[in-house]
Design a protein around this motif. Structure first.
Motif, mmCIF file in Angstrom:
data_model
loop_
_atom_site.group_PDB
_atom_site.id
_atom_site.type_symbol
_atom_site.label_atom_id
_atom_site.label_comp_id
_atom_site.label_asym_id
_atom_site.label_seq_id
_atom_site.Cartn_x
_atom_site.Cartn_y
_atom_site.Cartn_z
ATOM 1 N N ALA A 38 0.844 -1.200 0.000
ATOM 2 C CA ALA A 38 0.000 0.000 0.000
ATOM 3 C C ALA A 38 0.874 1.242 0.000
ATOM 4 N N LEU A 39 0.533 2.160 -0.881
ATOM 5 C CA LEU A 39 1.363 3.359 -1.025
ATOM 6 C C LEU A 39 1.368 4.197 0.251
ATOM 7 N N TYR A 40 0.191 4.292 0.910
ATOM 8 C CA TYR A 40 0.102 5.146 2.092
ATOM 9 C C TYR A 40 0.353 4.380 3.384
ATOM 10 N N ASP A 41 0.929 3.191 3.276
ATOM 11 C CA ASP A 41 1.274 2.435 4.464
ATOM 12 C C ASP A 41 2.336 3.212 5.248
ATOM 13 N N PRO A 42 2.131 3.422 6.569
ATOM 14 C CA PRO A 42 3.153 4.138 7.339
ATOM 15 C C PRO A 42 4.537 3.515 7.238
ATOM 16 N N LYS A 43 4.564 2.181 7.039
ATOM 17 C CA LYS A 43 5.874 1.548 6.915
ATOM 18 C C LYS A 43 6.614 2.018 5.674
ATOM 19 N N VAL A 44 5.852 2.546 4.701
ATOM 20 C CA VAL A 44 6.478 3.033 3.470
ATOM 21 C C VAL A 44 6.854 4.499 3.602
ATOM 22 N N ILE A 45 5.863 5.336 3.870
ATOM 23 C CA ILE A 45 6.151 6.770 3.824
ATOM 24 C C ILE A 45 6.981 7.222 5.025
ATOM 25 N N ASP A 46 6.935 6.466 6.148
ATOM 26 C CA ASP A 46 7.760 6.854 7.295
ATOM 27 C C ASP A 46 9.223 6.507 7.097
ATOM 28 N N ASN A 47 9.535 5.644 6.142
ATOM 29 C CA ASN A 47 10.913 5.198 5.953
ATOM 30 C C ASN A 47 11.473 5.598 4.595
ATOM 31 N N VAL A 48 10.800 6.552 3.930
ATOM 32 C CA VAL A 48 11.319 7.074 2.666
ATOM 33 C C VAL A 48 12.414 8.093 2.967
ATOM 34 N N ASN A 49 13.502 8.012 2.225
ATOM 35 C CA ASN A 49 14.570 9.011 2.345
ATOM 36 C C ASN A 49 14.058 10.301 1.724
ATOM 37 N N ILE A 50 13.609 11.220 2.563
ATOM 38 C CA ILE A 50 12.908 12.392 2.060
ATOM 39 C C ILE A 50 13.829 13.320 1.282
ATOM 40 N N THR A 51 15.104 13.335 1.620
ATOM 41 C CA THR A 51 16.054 14.195 0.893
ATOM 42 C C THR A 51 16.183 13.746 -0.551
ATOM 43 N N VAL A 52 16.360 12.432 -0.740
ATOM 44 C CA VAL A 52 16.477 11.907 -2.107
ATOM 45 C C VAL A 52 15.151 12.071 -2.842
ATOM 46 N N LEU A 53 14.027 11.898 -2.131
ATOM 47 C CA LEU A 53 12.719 12.053 -2.756
ATOM 48 C C LEU A 53 12.546 13.472 -3.300
#
Length: 1274
Positions: A38-53
């Protein structure tokens, strides 16, 4: 200091990530997500490297999210953050949770969640709703160019084609009884086209799915935290706890759409199992050609439903192969073994699962490898066995076992469970075809035996059918475009109404109730932004109400009002059987339960609408829905009004308490806390008036005021009580006034005035319309919707019962009647009177000090500064006290202003008393009257000759005694000579008179200023002293007859009755006016009888006027003129006029004394009268000053005192003697004029004194005879 709330750091981070991804897609970029994630799974968006994003989003192109996830060692779990998401829906908007948009009062959209019971690799019917799978399945349907094999290429418009069986009515020729979509509604609900939302982004077969983001709600059929093992998925666990709290807990602190969690709808199956079962049954019924559809159309419907339920294409193919076992031409041997043909009613029952379980083998499943195919078979078998086992056990329990033999039931259930365990295969090594065949045959036999003793047979239990209908109706909505029907919604819905519901045995009322709930759930799921759903929802609720009320008119033999019409004729033709009585009862009650569930769900939000709708968006439509649902479930108008009243009170209390806890510092002073609470109350009252009660609330709906008369009064009374609970203890403890205390009184009074206005308005409206009544039948005629079923009749009924123009509902009346004002004036008056008492003491002390040091010198030389410093100081103190009182800017209790003015009045009176005491009585300025003497010629002549000789130049007198005979003592002989001569000079007395005049004019100004300030304060801070709470003031037209009837005299109201204070400073003004006159009179008396005593009382007319012309009045007039010229220019106009008048009066008084009490040296004869009259005219001319002085009329009036004596002095002594004798006898004697006309009347003393100053011997003898008067002063 109040503790600041902790920040939701994880929520803010999620908001940022979601914003970056959405903005990237809007600019044409693409996103790649991992499969089954799931795209909005906290396990995904909480662990995205926001700088690279951020860097990749700035560059554009394709963003591969799996490559941006942090290493496992660095990953965190946002759900375990220090600041958990808020539980209540309103808190999400306040805390800024990332779960929902700013204008969604119910939190964020339901994010797609992976199934916790296994992925696609383990369950052929349980594919998780990952974004990748859903978008891949939906790509073909969202293409602008439909494929050639799509029978629904025209969308809703293609329904009118001749070969489309869904273009007209249902298969039985009757209109659908369930929820239908007209052509207009189809156009209204058509999915909005757009390049980003209508085209599914493509991708090769070897690429990960590419998804376009949308900001709306994705339908999520899985439950967060639910047990997907297949035993309690219908409710319970975390989901049940969240639902009990008012909504299901969603990721990021949001609230998911509500669930229809009714006890009778518990199925024991998970959402995933029910969804797979719904797809299987839908495909089976469609494949049967029910409703006259062709195989191509059946395939199209199946493809649409698979896309909506997120079923993978591989599983669709497996289901179609499995269903060939019941299709003619698919597997003839199996068909023959299953009892012949399979009509829709058999296909939509447990019998289908039993038949397929017996017939299906691993060979019916295909996959990339045999092992995966076998695992797909096992997953399908496990789900089928679980459904059979659970639903047969549920059907036999709860009174469904009709045979009554509980021992047999227990044996059959044990047999069923044993057969299920025997058929349990865990792998290919455990599978043996013959053994498995025997096991499933035994399981089928147990099912058949158990179904034979159940009342429902092999039909699905009623709860399962309702849940299946909920899933299928939910599938009508687009998974991307929030709250929007899919293009094929009209076709799918027509198939459901005409074929699916009869096959399932679901009655139209039940289908309609489920449809109404789904529409409500979808409306809430869109954040209440899709107002198009409100029209459908109201129409369906209106139909429910119509059916409920129409059902009550059925004959008694049909208690639930359903009868034979509950099933369409198509049901019987498709093999359906009449439903049992229990199901009829459930269908009849479901609409009421659905309406009740809607009411309960909305009511929880309404009970804290300040938090659930921070800016009032969507409150109006939800209120409309709430009222419609409450009416449809049978709530009376009084009950509905009670619910709305309770919501208003509860929300006000919650909002007020929440704001107090957040903004009021517990360590602050009581005054500071009350001031902040008043600010909170003002803000809440503004919000109620502008947003929630009286103002527009968004979406075209009205606030509480459009559904509840007196709603604003209820909210105001609640706020009044909440603030009063904190204010009343403080009022009881207040003992004095200071700036903080006055701020509280001022603010509390302003708040009470605002809150009192809607209460009085509601009372006045109720009193005005109390005689109005609802016409007979009006409520019944509008209680349900009209023929169109749009529910407007329900609204009309609500307006008729609760509308404006009718008496207040009992609930509102109870709240309004409980309103009682705070007693602000009592404590405030006590404090202000204490302050006034202090001011009075201070003013008395200060004025005494000023008077004790006063030198009685004018402040300047002009009239404007003729007063002294003490007068200016006293006025300044009084003026400052008045300004300070009204500068407090608080409502003025009755009696406070009067108390202050009484204190000022006392100070001014003391000032006058001080001046009067300093001047003393006038008698100390006027010498005593000399004793009367009679005329003796030798004595008079001798005295006159001696004085003449003494006055000649060079004369020498040998007489040691003083020659001049004084009539009165000189001023030097007075005991007050030093005090008067040195301390009470003309300048000092003039300054005192000017000071009194200054205070008099300033007192008038002060009284007028007090009246003006009183009126201004009353306008700025109105109070409730004129009438008690709830008592309207009587109009003058009604008050006058009442007063006349009571025997009272008709009179105009006094100023105090009209709201103005009574006369202020009346006592001091009178004292000051009298003091000014007395000071001027004292000054004039001093000039005449003190400074000019010798001239007036000794020299004027001395001896005989005819012998001494120099003794006339001219020298005295010169002296008076000099005094006037010296004193008057520095006096104010009032004092100058008063002094001149008093000086003239003193001069006339001196003339009268000379005429009557002139002493032994004044003798008048008749011939002297013309000269006396001339002197009187000269005196008048001096003060008249050719019209620039005193008025002639006033002067003539004063001269009347001496003018009345002239006729007597003109009379000969003989007649005077006769008059004296008459007066002695009768008390008075009247003089006769020259023409014989009667003249004035004179008393004995006057006549005697006139004769005593006549030089006639006869008169002297008479006086000697009658009064024994001496001939000289002894």
């Amino acid at each position: 200091m109040a503790q600041q709330p902790l920040r939701d750091v994880w929520g803010e981070r999620r908001e940022l990530v979601e914003y970056l991804l959405k903005d990237h897609v809007k600019r044409g970029g693409k996103l790649i997500t991992a499969p089954q994630t799931a795209l909005y799974d906290p396990k995904v968006i909480d662990n995205v490297n926001i700088t690279v994003l951020i860097r990749q989003c700035m560059v554009g192109g394709v963003v591969d999210l799996p490559r941006l996830v942090l290493p496992v060692a660095m990953q965190v779990n946002g759900a375990n953050a220090a600041v958990p998401p808020p539980k209540y829906p309103a808190a999400a908007a306040i805390a800024g949770s990332a779960g929902g948009a700013a204008d969604n009062p119910f939190g964020g959209p339901a994010a797609s969640q992976p199934s916790t019971g296994g992925g696609a690799a383990d369950n052929p019917f349980g594919t998780t709703t990952s974004v990748g799978g859903a978008s891949g399945a939906a790509s073909a349907r969202h293409s602008h160019k439909p494929s050639a094999d799509n029978p629904f290429a025209g969308g809703a418009g293609a329904a009118a084609v001749a070969d489309n069986p869904f273009g007209g009515s249902s298969a039985n020729g009757r209109p659908s009884a369930g929820a239908s979509v007209s052509a207009a509604d189809g156009a209204m609900f058509a999915a909005r086209s757009g390049a980003a939302s209508r085209k599914g982004p493509g991708g090769g077969p070897g690429e990960p799915p590419v998804t376009s983001l949308a900001s709306g709600v994705r339908l999520n059929y899985s439950m967060a935290g639910a047990d997907t093992s297949g035993r309690n998925g219908g409710g319970g666990g975390a989901a049940a706890a969240a639902a009990a709290a008012g909504g299901e807990e969603a990721p990021f602190g949001g609230v998911r759409p509500p669930r229809l969690d009714l006890p009778e709808l518990e199925t024991g199956q998970s959402e995933e199992e029910l969804r797979d079962l719904a797809f299987l049954l839908f495909t089976a019924v469609a494949a049967s050609g029910a409703g006259g559809i062709t195989p191509q159309q059946a395939a199209g419907l199946t493809r649409v439903l698979a896309q909506q339920l997120c079923v993978e294409e591989a599983r669709v193919a497996d289901i179609q192969r499995v269903l060939r076992h019941i299709q003619p031409g698919g597997a003839p041997t199996l068909v023959d073994g299953m009892g012949g043909s399979w009509p829709p009613a058999r296909r939509a029952s447990l019998e289908l699962l039993v038949a397929l379980l017996v017939a299906v083998r691993p060979g019916d499943f295909t996959a990339a490898s045999p092992a995966k195919a076998f695992k797909s078979f096992l997953r399908w078998k496990d789900v089928t066995v679980a459904v059979l086992e659970q639903q047969l056990a549920a059907a036999a329990g709860g009174g469904g076992w009709v045979s009554g033999d509980q021992v047999q039931l227990k044996k059959l259930l044990a047999r069923l469970h044993g057969a299920a365990r025997r058929a349990d295969v865990r792998g290919e090594s455990d599978y043996e075809a013959e053994e498995y065949g025997e096991a499933v045959q035994a399981l089928a036999g147990a099912v058949q035996a158990l179904a034979g003793g159940c009342g429902s047979g092999l039909r699905f239990p009623w709860a399962v059918r309702v849940r299946l209908a909920e899933i299928l109706i939910t599938a009508l909505f687009d998974t991307v475009e929030e709250g929007t029907y899919i293009d094929e919604a009209a076709l799918v819905l027509q198939f459901l109404d005409g074929a699916m519901w009869p096959a399932l045995g679901l009655s139209p009322p039940a289908a309609l109730a489920v449809s109404a709930w789904v529409h409500f759930s979808m409306y809430v799921g869109t954040g209440c932004r899709e107002q198009r759903l409100v029209k459908q929802l109201k129409g369906q609720i209106g139909k429910l109400a119509l059916q409920a009320e129409a059902g009550s008119a059925k004959k008694p033999a049909d208690p639930f009002g359903l009868g034979e019409d509950a099933l369409s004729p198509a049901a019987a033709s498709q093999g359906g059987a009449p439903p049992p009585a229990g199901e009829l009862a459930g269908d009849a009650a479901l609409s009421s339960r659905v309406a009740g569930h809607i009411v309960d769900w909305v009511f929880v939000r309404l009970c804290d609408y300040h938090a659930a709708f921070p800016r009032g968006e969507n409150l109006g439509p939800l209120l409309d829905v709430f009222v419609f649902a409450a009416r449809s479930r049978g709530d009376s108008a009084e009950r509905l009004a009670g619910l709305l009243t309770e919501a208003l009170c509860d929300s006000g209390a919650a909002a007020f308490g929440r704001a107090v806890r957040a903004r009021v510092d517990a360590a602050a002073s009581g005054e500071a806390r009350l001031l902040e609470m008043a600010t909170i109350a003002h803000e809440l009252h503004d919000a109620d008036n502008d947003v929630y009660v009286g103002g527009p609330t968004g979406g075209g709906g009205g606030g509480f005021g459009s559904h509840l008369p007196g709603a604003s009064a209820v909210a105001a009374v609640q706020l009044h009580g909440l603030y009063g609970a904190h204010l009343r203890p403080w009022l009881a403890a207040v003992s004095g006034v200071n700036s903080a205390v006055l701020d509280v009184f001022r603010t509390a009074n302003a708040l009470e005035q605002r809150l009192d206005a809607p209460v009085n308005k509601a009372r006045a409206a109720a009193a005005t319309t109390g005689a109005a009544a609802v016409p007979a039948g009006a409520a019944g005629a509008g209680a349900v919707g009209g023929e169109s079923g749009n529910g407007n009749g329900v609204a009309a009924a609500g307006a008729a019962v609760l509308g404006v123009g009718l008496p207040l509902p009992p609930a509102v009346s109870d709240v309004v009647c409980s309103y009682s004002r705070w007693d602000l004036m009592g404590p405030l008056k006590t404090g202000l009177l204490q302050w006034v008492s202090t001011q009075a003491t201070n003013m008395t002390t200060w004025s005494a000090r000023a008077l004790s040091t006063e030198k009685w010198k004018a402040l300047g030389s002009g009239p404007e500064a003729a007063h002294t410093g003490s007068a200016a100081e006293v006025f300044r103190m009084a003026s400052e006290a008045l300004d300070a009182l009204y500068g407090m800017d608080v409502p003025m209790p009755p009696g406070v202003q009067e108390a202050l003015m009484e204190a000022v009045d006392g100070v001014l009176k003391k000032y006058v008393t001080h001046v009067n005491d300093k001047l003393g009585p006038l008698q100390r300025l006027i010498p005593p009257t000399p004793p009367l003497t009679r005329y003796k010629k030798d004595v008079v002549v001798k005295q006159e000759a001696a004085e003449v000789d003494t006055g000649k130049a060079g004369s020498k007198s040998t007489n040691k005694k003083p020659v001049f005979l004084y009539s009165v003592p000189g001023v030097e002989a007075s005991p007050d000579f030093t005090n008067i001569h040195n301390g009470l000079s003309v300048a000092v007395v003039a300054a005192a008179a000017c000071s009194l005049n200054y205070l008099r004019t300033r007192a008038e100004m002060l009284a007028q200023a007090a009246r003006d300030k009183h009126l201004q304060c009353a306008a700025l801070h109105p109070t409730f002293d004129s009438a008690p709470a709830g008592t309207p003031a009587a109009s003058p037209a009604k008050a006058a007859p009442a007063a006349a009837a009571a025997g009272g005299a008709t009179a105009s109201p006094s100023k105090s009755e009209a709201g103005e204070p009574p006369a202020l400073l009346a006592g001091s003004l009178a004292a000051l006016s009298t003091g000014v006159v007395y000071a001027c009179k004292w000054l004039a008396t001093r000039v005449v009888f003190w400074d000019q005593r010798f001239g007036w009382l000794e020299l004027l007319y001395r001896h005989r006027l005819s012998n001494n012309p120099a003794s006339r009045i001219e020298p005295l007039l010169d002296a008076l003129h000099k005094v006037l010229g010296t004193v008057c220019p520095s006096l104010p106009d009032t004092v100058r006029t008063t002094f001149a008048k008093c000086l003239f009066q003193a001069s006339v008084q001196a003339l009268e004394r000379v005429y009557l009490d002139g002493g032994p040296c004044r003798w008048f004869i008749v011939q002297d009268v013309p000269a006396l009259e001339q002197d009187q005219l000269k005196l008048r001319a001096l003060f008249h000053a050719d019209g620039e002085g005193l008025a002639r009329e006033a002067l003539d009036a004063e001269l009347e005192r001496v003018g009345r004596l002239v006729p007597l002095m003109r009379t000969e002594v003989g007649p005077l003697m006769d008059l004296l004798k008459t007066a002695r006898t009768h008390g008075t004697a009247q003089l006769t004029g020259p023409s014989g006309a009667p003249g004035g009347a004179f008393d004995e003393a006057t006549l005697m004194r006139v004769i005593a100053h006549r030089p006639e011997r006869t008169g002297s003898k008479l006086l000697k005879t009658l009064y024994k008067l001496s001939k000289r002063i002894k």
